[in-house]
Design a protein around this motif. Structure first.
Motif, PDB file in Angstrom:
ATOM      1  N   THR A 188       2.540   7.538  -4.897  1.00 42.21           N
ATOM      2  CA  THR A 188       3.454   7.831  -3.791  1.00 42.21           C
ATOM      3  C   THR A 188       2.697   7.942  -2.472  1.00 42.21           C
ATOM      4  N   LYS A 189       1.557   8.603  -2.515  1.00 40.16           N
ATOM      5  CA  LYS A 189       0.701   8.706  -1.325  1.00 40.16           C
ATOM      6  C   LYS A 189       0.213   7.323  -0.901  1.00 40.16           C
ATOM      7  N   GLY A 190      -0.152   6.500  -1.890  1.00 42.11           N
ATOM      8  CA  GLY A 190      -0.610   5.152  -1.593  1.00 42.11           C
ATOM      9  C   GLY A 190       0.473   4.299  -0.961  1.00 42.11           C
ATOM     10  N   LEU A 191       1.698   4.485  -1.422  1.00 43.52           N
ATOM     11  CA  LEU A 191       2.817   3.713  -0.880  1.00 43.52           C
ATOM     12  C   LEU A 191       2.974   3.969   0.615  1.00 43.52           C
ATOM     13  N   GLN A 192       2.903   5.226   1.013  1.00 45.78           N
ATOM     14  CA  GLN A 192       3.035   5.553   2.431  1.00 45.78           C
ATOM     15  C   GLN A 192       1.904   4.937   3.251  1.00 45.78           C
ATOM     16  N   ALA A 193       0.719   4.830   2.635  1.00 48.66           N
ATOM     17  CA  ALA A 193      -0.437   4.297   3.358  1.00 48.66           C
ATOM     18  C   ALA A 193      -0.325   2.795   3.582  1.00 48.66           C
ATOM     19  N   VAL A 194       0.143   2.044   2.587  1.00 55.24           N
ATOM     20  CA  VAL A 194       0.149   0.575   2.721  1.00 55.24           C
ATOM     21  C   VAL A 194       1.443   0.042   3.321  1.00 55.24           C
ATOM     22  N   ARG A 195       2.496   0.837   3.273  1.00 59.48           N
ATOM     23  CA  ARG A 195       3.802   0.334   3.716  1.00 59.48           C
ATOM     24  C   ARG A 195       3.789  -0.122   5.167  1.00 59.48           C
ATOM     25  N   HIS A 196       2.969   0.522   5.987  1.00 61.91           N
ATOM     26  CA  HIS A 196       2.965   0.206   7.422  1.00 61.91           C
ATOM     27  C   HIS A 196       1.793  -0.682   7.832  1.00 61.91           C
ATOM     28  N   MET A 197       1.099  -1.261   6.853  1.00 58.02           N
ATOM     29  CA  MET A 197       0.024  -2.196   7.183  1.00 58.02           C
ATOM     30  C   MET A 197       0.602  -3.498   7.725  1.00 58.02           C
ATOM     31  N   ASP A 198      -0.097  -4.098   8.663  1.00 57.89           N
ATOM     32  CA  ASP A 198       0.310  -5.413   9.158  1.00 57.89           C
ATOM     33  C   ASP A 198       0.279  -6.419   8.011  1.00 57.89           C
ATOM     34  N   GLY A 199       1.319  -7.192   7.881  1.00 55.05           N
ATOM     35  CA  GLY A 199       1.369  -8.219   6.855  1.00 55.05           C
ATOM     36  C   GLY A 199       2.004  -7.777   5.553  1.00 55.05           C
ATOM     37  N   VAL A 200       2.288  -6.480   5.417  1.00 48.27           N
ATOM     38  CA  VAL A 200       2.993  -5.992   4.229  1.00 48.27           C
ATOM     39  C   VAL A 200       4.492  -6.061   4.512  1.00 48.27           C
ATOM     40  N   ARG A 201       5.183  -6.937   3.807  1.00 51.23           N
ATOM     41  CA  ARG A 201       6.608  -7.144   4.078  1.00 51.23           C
ATOM     42  C   ARG A 201       7.503  -6.173   3.331  1.00 51.23           C
ATOM     43  N   SER A 202       7.103  -5.809   2.128  1.00 54.18           N
ATOM     44  CA  SER A 202       7.860  -4.804   1.386  1.00 54.18           C
ATOM     45  C   SER A 202       6.935  -4.136   0.390  1.00 54.18           C
ATOM     46  N   ALA A 203       7.251  -2.888   0.065  1.00 53.30           N
ATOM     47  CA  ALA A 203       6.438  -2.124  -0.883  1.00 53.30           C
ATOM     48  C   ALA A 203       7.345  -1.141  -1.598  1.00 53.30           C
ATOM     49  N   THR A 204       7.188  -1.069  -2.906  1.00 50.57           N
ATOM     50  CA  THR A 204       7.990  -0.140  -3.687  1.00 50.57           C
ATOM     51  C   THR A 204       7.189   0.359  -4.874  1.00 50.57           C
ATOM     52  N   VAL A 205       7.566   1.526  -5.374  1.00 48.69           N
ATOM     53  CA  VAL A 205       6.894   2.089  -6.540  1.00 48.69           C
ATOM     54  C   VAL A 205       7.521   1.521  -7.806  1.00 48.69           C
ATOM     55  N   PHE A 206       6.666   1.160  -8.768  1.00 51.23           N
ATOM     56  CA  PHE A 206       7.122   0.666 -10.059  1.00 51.23           C
ATOM     57  C   PHE A 206       6.270   1.342 -11.122  1.00 51.23           C
ATOM     58  N   GLY A 207       6.782   2.429 -11.708  1.00 49.22           N
ATOM     59  CA  GLY A 207       6.000   3.180 -12.687  1.00 49.22           C
ATOM     60  C   GLY A 207       4.797   3.822 -12.023  1.00 49.22           C
ATOM     61  N   GLN A 208       3.609   3.510 -12.528  1.00 47.64           N
ATOM     62  CA  GLN A 208       2.363   4.061 -11.975  1.00 47.64           C
ATOM     63  C   GLN A 208       1.699   3.115 -10.988  1.00 47.64           C
ATOM     64  N   SER A 209       2.422   2.101 -10.560  1.00 47.13           N
ATOM     65  CA  SER A 209       1.828   1.143  -9.634  1.00 47.13           C
ATOM     66  C   SER A 209       2.775   0.868  -8.477  1.00 47.13           C
ATOM     67  N   MET A 210       2.269   0.097  -7.512  1.00 40.80           N
ATOM     68  CA  MET A 210       3.073  -0.366  -6.383  1.00 40.80           C
ATOM     69  C   MET A 210       3.293  -1.864  -6.514  1.00 40.80           C
ATOM     70  N   ARG A 211       4.454  -2.311  -6.132  1.00 37.53           N
ATOM     71  CA  ARG A 211       4.749  -3.747  -6.061  1.00 37.53           C
ATOM     72  C   ARG A 211       4.862  -4.121  -4.591  1.00 37.53           C
ATOM     73  N   LEU A 212       4.012  -5.044  -4.154  1.00 41.48           N
ATOM     74  CA  LEU A 212       3.955  -5.433  -2.750  1.00 41.48           C
ATOM     75  C   LEU A 212       4.309  -6.901  -2.554  1.00 41.48           C
ATOM     76  N   LEU A 213       5.012  -7.183  -1.482  1.00 41.83           N
ATOM     77  CA  LEU A 213       5.178  -8.550  -0.986  1.00 41.83           C
ATOM     78  C   LEU A 213       4.416  -8.610   0.326  1.00 41.83           C
ATOM     79  N   VAL A 214       3.362  -9.436   0.364  1.00 37.19           N
ATOM     80  CA  VAL A 214       2.476  -9.452   1.532  1.00 37.19           C
ATOM     81  C   VAL A 214       2.217 -10.884   1.975  1.00 37.19           C
TER      82      VAL A 214
END
Length: 316
Positions: free
Chosen positions: A245-271
């Motif tokens: 959850t902490k990681g999600l907040q960190a990467v969600r606002h990175m340039d080039g990250v189009r979407s980010a969501t939590v999936f179990g113990q990992s994050m799913r990113l579209l970048v």
């Protein structure tokens, strides 16, 4: 050998006054297949089913079940179809046994024919331990089994299931789907609406309806290849890390990250493809997350569903 078509819709449309609930929908379903019909609430799924069952007359277009016209040959169609709604279509004050017998008689079965079909359905759905229990006292999973048995009493060739697993536990859902696979292997055609993406993954073909229009129709693998889902110049990543959850907040606002969501113990990113994986690792390290595993992944049907909904049903 050509595949036999059991359900055929050509431009089927339903209007209620000035409101168009279903707008020129066209698709076909092959015999013995499991067709998943997806879409947000209010998109027109149940209206399509009601037209195919002859409960609503289309305002425009045509539809056939096993070659019979749904508006002109309703008597022939009645014996071919079964319908299981998202609400339990049972008589709560009757026992499971009495519900089975009632529906059997409703479909004209009597005597030895009724007893034979009753016993077949009990064996098929494993209802024997609950036959003397009132339907209103059955758990959700066993109520659905009983409702399915009642909808199959006349041996339909096509069965419509409108969110059949809504509100039942994961074990009951899996058991119900085991039954659906068994029915499909026997040549029955299944038309299923669902909001569970793991169920949609199990379907032979999937159609997606949005705001009354059928947006796409194809195999789950075909839908995952849509450019709307993973636009050109992008990639999907699975990021396994501590403190997701902490990681999600960190990467969600990175340039080039189009979407980010939590999936179990990992994050799913579209970048964007231009983002190197070490840039994500560095960003997570900055917020105190040292251990990460990053790997490319293919989109899921949930990604398809979410992408098409966010795009307003537009495909690129």
């Amino acid at each position: 050998m050509p595949t036999e078509t059991m359900i055929q819709c050509e431009g089927i449309t339903k209007r209620f006054g000035h409101f168009t609930a279903v707008d020129h929908v066209t698709f076909s379903v092959a015999k013995g297949s499991i067709f998943g019909f997806l879409g947000p609430n209010g998109s027109g799924k149940s209206t399509v089913i009601r037209m195919l069952c002859g409960l609503l007359e289309p305002s425009e277009g045509s539809a056939r079940i096993a070659g019979f016209d749904v508006t002109k040959e309703t008597e022939q169609i009645k014996g071919l179809i079964g319908y299981m709604s998202q609400k339990f279509s049972l008589y709560d004050e009757l026992t499971a046994y009495e519900n089975l017998m009632f529906y059997g008689r409703l479909y004209g079965l009597r005597g030895a024919a009724l007893a034979k079909r009753r016993d077949e359905l009990i064996a098929m759905t494993h209802l024997a331990p609950y036959l003397e229990r009132r339907a209103g006292l059955l758990s959700g999973g066993w109520r659905q089994r009983l409702a399915m048995a009642c909808s199959l009493v006349h041996k339909p060739s096509v069965i419509f299931l409108d969110e059949p697993t809504a509100g039942i536990d994961p074990v009951a859902r899996r058991e119900l789907w085991d039954l659906l696979f068994e029915f499909s292997s026997l040549g029955m055609t299944l038309f299923v609406t669902t909001h569970y993406m793991d169920e949609a993954e199990r379907c032979t073909h999937v159609g997606y309806i949005y705001n009354s229009k059928l947006v796409v129709c194809g195999t789950p693998d075909d839908l995952k290849e849509l450019s709307t889902v993973t636009p050109p110049g992008t990639k999907r990543l699975d990021v396994l890390c501590d403190h997701v959850t902490k990681g999600l907040q960190a990467v969600r606002h990175m340039d080039g990250v189009r979407s980010a969501t939590v999936f179990g113990q990992s994050m799913r990113l579209l970048v964007n493809e231009t983002i190197p994986e070490h840039a994500i690792e560095n960003r997570l390290s900055e917020v105190g997350i040292a251990h990460t595993e990053i790997r490319p992944i293919a989109p899921s049907l949930e990604d398809v569903f979410v992408s098409l909904t966010k795009s307003g049903g537009e495909t690129l």
